[in-house]
Motif scaffolding. Structure first.
Motif, PDB file in Angstrom:
ATOM      1  N   GLN A  17      85.622  -5.080 -17.451  1.00 39.38           N
ATOM      2  CA  GLN A  17      85.973  -4.501 -16.147  1.00 39.38           C
ATOM      3  C   GLN A  17      86.799  -5.494 -15.343  1.00 39.38           C
ATOM      4  OE1 GLN A  17      82.395  -3.408 -14.169  1.00 39.38           O
ATOM      5  NE2 GLN A  17      82.266  -1.384 -15.111  1.00 39.38           N
ATOM      6  N   LEU A  18      86.321  -6.733 -15.374  1.00 39.36           N
ATOM      7  CA  LEU A  18      87.003  -7.792 -14.620  1.00 39.36           C
ATOM      8  C   LEU A  18      88.439  -7.958 -15.125  1.00 39.36           C
ATOM      9  CD1 LEU A  18      86.904 -10.051 -12.551  1.00 39.36           C
ATOM     10  CD2 LEU A  18      85.917 -11.542 -14.281  1.00 39.36           C
ATOM     11  N   GLU A  19      88.574  -7.899 -16.433  1.00 39.15           N
ATOM     12  CA  GLU A  19      89.895  -8.090 -17.030  1.00 39.15           C
ATOM     13  C   GLU A  19      90.837  -6.955 -16.604  1.00 39.15           C
ATOM     14  OE1 GLU A  19      90.034  -8.539 -21.362  1.00 39.15           O
ATOM     15  OE2 GLU A  19      91.325 -10.230 -20.839  1.00 39.15           O
ATOM     16  N   THR A  20      90.332  -5.705 -16.704  1.00 41.90           N
ATOM     17  CA  THR A  20      91.131  -4.545 -16.294  1.00 41.90           C
ATOM     18  C   THR A  20      91.542  -4.685 -14.835  1.00 41.90           C
ATOM     19  OG1 THR A  20      89.707  -3.279 -17.746  1.00 41.90           O
ATOM     20  CG2 THR A  20      91.161  -2.036 -16.311  1.00 41.90           C
ATOM     21  N   LEU A  21      90.566  -5.062 -14.036  1.00 44.46           N
ATOM     22  CA  LEU A  21      90.778  -5.161 -12.598  1.00 44.46           C
ATOM     23  C   LEU A  21      91.824  -6.231 -12.268  1.00 44.46           C
ATOM     24  CD1 LEU A  21      87.805  -4.902 -10.259  1.00 44.46           C
ATOM     25  CD2 LEU A  21      89.361  -6.771  -9.899  1.00 44.46           C
ATOM     26  N   VAL A  22      91.688  -7.381 -12.921  1.00 42.72           N
ATOM     27  CA  VAL A  22      92.626  -8.485 -12.670  1.00 42.72           C
ATOM     28  C   VAL A  22      94.032  -8.086 -13.096  1.00 42.72           C
ATOM     29  CG1 VAL A  22      93.289 -10.807 -13.384  1.00 42.72           C
ATOM     30  CG2 VAL A  22      90.929 -10.340 -12.772  1.00 42.72           C
ATOM     31  N   GLU A  23      94.107  -7.410 -14.257  1.00 40.13           N
ATOM     32  CA  GLU A  23      95.427  -6.998 -14.742  1.00 40.13           C
ATOM     33  C   GLU A  23      96.073  -6.020 -13.769  1.00 40.13           C
ATOM     34  OE1 GLU A  23      94.644  -5.777 -18.722  1.00 40.13           O
ATOM     35  OE2 GLU A  23      94.749  -7.843 -19.471  1.00 40.13           O
ATOM     36  N   GLY A  24      95.238  -5.063 -13.263  1.00 36.65           N
ATOM     37  CA  GLY A  24      95.744  -4.095 -12.293  1.00 36.65           C
ATOM     38  C   GLY A  24      96.267  -4.786 -11.048  1.00 36.65           C
ATOM     39  N   LEU A  25      95.482  -5.743 -10.591  1.00 31.77           N
ATOM     40  CA  LEU A  25      95.867  -6.455  -9.364  1.00 31.77           C
ATOM     41  C   LEU A  25      97.118  -7.296  -9.592  1.00 31.77           C
ATOM     42  CD1 LEU A  25      92.391  -7.588  -8.018  1.00 31.77           C
ATOM     43  CD2 LEU A  25      93.966  -6.004  -6.941  1.00 31.77           C
ATOM     44  N   GLU A  26      97.228  -7.821 -10.796  1.00 29.38           N
ATOM     45  CA  GLU A  26      98.374  -8.680 -11.085  1.00 29.38           C
ATOM     46  C   GLU A  26      99.678  -7.893 -11.092  1.00 29.38           C
ATOM     47  OE1 GLU A  26      96.565 -12.469 -13.560  1.00 29.38           O
ATOM     48  OE2 GLU A  26      97.139 -10.672 -14.647  1.00 29.38           O
ATOM     49  N   LYS A  27      99.578  -6.598 -11.402  1.00 25.99           N
ATOM     50  CA  LYS A  27     100.789  -5.771 -11.344  1.00 25.99           C
ATOM     51  C   LYS A  27     101.276  -5.649  -9.907  1.00 25.99           C
ATOM     52  CE  LYS A  27      99.989  -3.002 -15.439  1.00 25.99           C
ATOM     53  NZ  LYS A  27      99.039  -1.930 -15.750  1.00 25.99           N
ATOM     54  N   GLY A  28     100.317  -5.743  -8.974  1.00 21.54           N
ATOM     55  CA  GLY A  28     100.694  -5.865  -7.572  1.00 21.54           C
ATOM     56  C   GLY A  28     101.033  -4.572  -6.870  1.00 21.54           C
ATOM     57  N   ASP A  29     100.794  -3.403  -7.501  1.00 28.59           N
ATOM     58  CA  ASP A  29     101.141  -2.155  -6.815  1.00 28.59           C
ATOM     59  C   ASP A  29      99.906  -1.474  -6.217  1.00 28.59           C
ATOM     60  OD1 ASP A  29     100.041  -1.603  -9.209  1.00 28.59           O
ATOM     61  OD2 ASP A  29     101.731  -0.457 -10.022  1.00 28.59           O
ATOM     62  N   VAL A  30      98.845  -2.260  -6.040  1.00 32.76           N
ATOM     63  CA  VAL A  30      97.642  -1.688  -5.432  1.00 32.76           C
ATOM     64  C   VAL A  30      97.755  -1.845  -3.913  1.00 32.76           C
ATOM     65  CG1 VAL A  30      95.130  -1.796  -5.408  1.00 32.76           C
ATOM     66  CG2 VAL A  30      96.382  -2.524  -7.447  1.00 32.76           C
ATOM     67  N   PRO A  31      97.478  -0.742  -3.163  1.00 32.71           N
ATOM     68  CA  PRO A  31      97.527  -0.864  -1.699  1.00 32.71           C
ATOM     69  C   PRO A  31      96.516  -1.915  -1.223  1.00 32.71           C
ATOM     70  CG  PRO A  31      97.213   1.417  -2.380  1.00 32.71           C
ATOM     71  CD  PRO A  31      97.125   0.591  -3.611  1.00 32.71           C
ATOM     72  N   LEU A  32      96.838  -2.534  -0.127  1.00 37.40           N
ATOM     73  CA  LEU A  32      96.055  -3.690   0.322  1.00 37.40           C
ATOM     74  C   LEU A  32      94.568  -3.378   0.462  1.00 37.40           C
ATOM     75  CD1 LEU A  32      96.231  -6.624   1.131  1.00 37.40           C
ATOM     76  CD2 LEU A  32      96.473  -5.891   3.498  1.00 37.40           C
ATOM     77  N   GLU A  33      94.283  -2.244   1.101  1.00 36.80           N
ATOM     78  CA  GLU A  33      92.874  -1.946   1.337  1.00 36.80           C
ATOM     79  C   GLU A  33      92.134  -1.785   0.016  1.00 36.80           C
ATOM     80  OE1 GLU A  33      92.216   1.422   3.809  1.00 36.80           O
ATOM     81  OE2 GLU A  33      90.049   1.236   3.679  1.00 36.80           O
ATOM     82  N   GLU A  34      92.801  -1.079  -0.903  1.00 41.43           N
ATOM     83  CA  GLU A  34      92.209  -0.885  -2.225  1.00 41.43           C
ATOM     84  C   GLU A  34      92.090  -2.232  -2.941  1.00 41.43           C
ATOM     85  OE1 GLU A  34      90.809   1.632  -3.488  1.00 41.43           O
ATOM     86  OE2 GLU A  34      90.534   0.802  -5.501  1.00 41.43           O
TER      87      GLU A  34
END
Lengths: 79, 464
Positions: A17-34
């Motif tokens: 989960q952590l890995e998926t989450l970090v990868e998602g965040l690293e793409k950088g297209d997640v809205p700030l609040e999310e």
């Protein structure tokens, strides 16, 4: 293979989960609040993983056959 | 002995017949036996066992129909560590020889094993071949081991060194794992059926991801349960992968051949199934670092955006407009001050030039001229006065000359006197009284007098 969750499966799940989450965040297209929500979750996951590794103690049980069937109980090693 | 010596000497006298001494015969036979036969393996039962103080062993090996004399010297039997007595069934490795002193054909035993073990070995080989033929050892029947077993089953004695070794490895390498122990005896009659039963039970319960079948080192008999067919078949039937680790590195059991993986020792078996947690640890650490990095980047971006928006917002802020107004006001004020200053300067300049003009008409400027004029006038005055004075002085001198002629002092020279009372020059007798002091001034010297009587004049012509 046991049906119930084991510590290593929990750990693995947390790590994945952590890995998926970090990868998602690293793409950088997640809205700030999310993103903030995800950070919080990620930090919780990371801490869980570290704690699991830090405090882990091998769990040892033995299976004893009785008249009523097999019973698993904690195994205390004799010195 | 003495007789044979005698005989050999006598027969040697005959040149045509070769006559052996018994000793020579026995020695030659001994050489022949020892060189013609290699080391042989032989199985038999011990009888007539004797162990004299020398420590050497002497006995016969027999089977149902024959027997042979045997010697096992101390340096060999000392290493043996097995109980030998009459009736023991043994397997020996021996040299064939002859004891010349007695002419007895005998075996020199170099190595001895319990013949039971030999039987076991044969049984082992037979079972191995049979099971191999059945395909129980073939690679395609072996299960792959799970990479990360949640629970590890251990089939062994709860009191053995093998369990201790396994748990020690798992505690060190894989503390996140769980262990289910299936306690079984690992030697003796009950061992094989108990092990087979445990394998079956574990397979039914399916609570483990992998099974370790382990036992510490021991003799072939000690490890025998792991060579039993019932155990081999239970391993083959196990739906859960089985790792065997029985005895030491050199020991191979049937269980090892059937198992999905054979480990040389219990410790090695545990190491094979335990994933290395260091990898997980590293992965968890790396993810933590990456998460922190991403968090920082996100926050940086957010902060940057916030700063940008803030700047834009501030540009629209009423305060900012106020500032602009204030600036404008300052500017106008400065301009007005500057123009006032210019104006003042020009006024001051005008004033200055007016002042200069006025100054040009200043009466004080004429003062020196007036003073000069005054000085001239004063000088002219002085000169005029001086001239006047000189005229007057010469007139005076002329007058004084005339006057001198008229002076009373000239009169006194002629004998007259001037009477005075105090300051008063006496002209009238009435001016004095009797007894009053009166002074008479003469041409030369003076006389003090006292009035003794007066004679008052009756008319103005009286001169006294």
């Amino acid at each position: 293979m046991s049906d119930k969750q084991s510590r290593i499966k929990d750990f693995e799940k947390s790590l994945n989960q952590l890995e998926t989450l970090v990868e998602g965040l690293e793409k950088g297209d997640v809205p700030l609040e999310e993103a903030l929500k995800q950070f919080e979750q990620g930090i919780k996951l990371a801490r869980n993983c570290q704690d699991a590794l830090k405090d882990a103690e091998l769990k040892v049980q033995q299976l004893l056959e009785t008249r009523d069937g097999a019973v698993a109980q904690d195994f205390i090693e004799k010195e | 002995m003495s007789q044979s010596d005698f005989l050999s000497e006598t027969v040697n006298t005959d040149d045509h017949r070769v006559i052996y001494s018994v000793e020579r015969l026995n020695n030659e036979i001994k050489d022949l036996l020892e060189h013609s036969y290699p080391l042989i393996w032989l199985e038999g039962e011990i009888s007539n066992f004797s162990r004299p103080a020398s420590g050497h062993w002497y006995f016969s090996l027999k089977d149902s129909t024959a027997q042979v004399r045997c010697a096992m010297f101390r340096n060999r039997n000392r290493m043996l560590g097995m109980q030998v007595e009459n009736g023991s069934q043994v397997l020996v490795r021996a040299r064939i020889s002859l004891y010349p002193a007695r002419g007895d054909f005998q075996l020199i035993i170099e190595h001895m094993e319990d013949a039971g073990a030999g039987a076991l070995q044969r049984a082992f080989e037979a079972l191995k071949q049979r099971l191999q033929a059945e395909g129980l050892f073939s690679p395609e029947n072996k299960h792959p081991l799970p990479a990360v077993p949640a629970r590890i089953g251990v089939i062994t004695s709860p009191t053995g060194a093998a369990l201790r070794d396994v748990l020690s490895v798992l505690r060190r390498r894989y503390p996140l794992g769980e262990v289910m122990l299936y306690p079984v005896p690992v030697q003796g009659e009950a061992a094989a059926p108990a092990i087979a039963r445990a394998l079956q039970l574990a397979g039914e319960r399916k609570e483990c991801d992998v099974l370790l079948l382990v036992r510490g080192g021991g003799s072939l008999e000690d490890l025998w349960a792991f060579n039993e067919e019932v155990v081999a078949r239970a391993i083959a039937a196990s739906p859960i992968p089985v790792v065997s680790g029985v005895g030491h590195e050199v020991d191979f059991t049937i269980a090892d051949f059937v198992a999905d993986q054979r480990a040389p020792t219990p410790t090695a078996a545990a190491e094979i199934v335990a994933p290395d947690l260091d990898e997980w640890r590293q992965r968890a650490r790396q993810l933590g670092t990456r998460l922190a990095g991403v968090a920082e980047r996100h926050l940086d971006q957010a902060a940057q955006k916030q700063r940008w928006l803030h700047d834009r917002l501030m540009a629209q802020h009423p305060g900012r407009r106020l500032e602009q107004h204030m600036q404008r006001l300052d500017e106008l004020e400065q301009r007005i001050q500057r123009s006032m200053k210019l104006r003042l300067q020009s006024e001051r300049q005008r004033l200055m030039s007016g002042h200069q003009q006025v100054q040009a008409h200043n009466p004080l400027r004429r003062l020196p001229e007036l003073q000069r004029h005054t000085r001239q006038l004063r000088q002219r005055l002085y000169q005029a006065t001086e001239r006047q004075m000189e005229q007057q002085r010469s007139r005076l001198r002329l007058a004084a000359r005339g006057l001198d002629n008229l002076s009373p002092l000239k009169t006194l020279d002629r004998g007259y006197a001037i009477a005075s009372a105090g300051e008063l020059v006496l002209h009238d007798a009435a001016d004095v009284t009797v007894g009053q002091q009166v002074n008479l001034r003469l041409a030369r010297g003076q006389i003090d007098c006292e009035v003794t009587g007066t004679h008052l004049a009756t008319d103005t012509n009286d001169d006294t």
